[in-house]
Design an enzyme around this catalytic site. Sequence first.
Site, PDB file in Angstrom:
ATOM      1  CG  ASP A  85      91.314 -79.999  -3.817  1.00 19.11           C
ATOM      2  OD1 ASP A  85      91.972 -79.482  -4.738  1.00 19.11           O
ATOM      3  OD2 ASP A  85      90.280 -79.496  -3.339  1.00 19.11           O
TER       4      ASP A  85
ATOM      5  CG  ASP B 226      86.671 -77.262  -3.425  1.00 12.27           C
ATOM      6  OD1 ASP B 226      87.210 -77.981  -4.288  1.00 12.27           O
ATOM      7  OD2 ASP B 226      87.227 -76.271  -2.916  1.00 12.27           O
TER       8      ASP B 226
END
Length: 218
Positions: free
Chosen positions: A183, A164
């Site tokens: 995401d 991330d």
Amino acid sequence: MSSEQSSPRQSSAEPADHGEPAEQAPETPADTAGTPAADGSSRAPRKLLALLFGVAAVALGLDVLTKVVVVAELEGEPPVEVLGGLLYLDVLRNPGAAFSLATGMTWLLALLAIAVVGVIVWLAPKLRSPGWAVGLGLVLGGACGNLADRLFRAPGPLQGHVVDFLSVLAPGGAVWPVFNIADSCIVVGGVLVVLLSLLGRDYDGTVHRKKKAAESES
């Protein structure tokens, strides 16, 4: 005389024989009318399949490319401010789901991602809606992107930590959990599918509101 009488009888019987195909004639237009419809329905899924898997490929490609770049250039470095502080590039390794949810359940999330991919692939040939094709394509690409991390990144298969690197308004996920392109694709695709469902548009092209309106008119 008997031969002369038999020939008129045969000629009078011929119209009766020709009359039988005339009674069966309505079946022929029905059969021929069904052929173009079948051909048209067989062509439409190919276009929608190309749309679905094309969107998925673009989403997956962007996710993989951005992760490779940020890991190579930014991992271990201070967060990078982007767009005047609206966004920060801050590389983190996430063992959980999107937005750092369900940490410590990496193996289960990997299995769920595999199940999601399987369901979308199974549903793909039944699609008749471009909107659903785009939505499911985004979900498929995002699911494959994070699944690749869980399968191939450390500490091991089905336990790999997802990369991330997008943090909104502040580094380290202080305002909003850190996320990635996969995401974002999953969320946008899921929202699109939910909106289409609320509008009464199914994956097979059925529009429920039109059905209800037709039933009320009848």
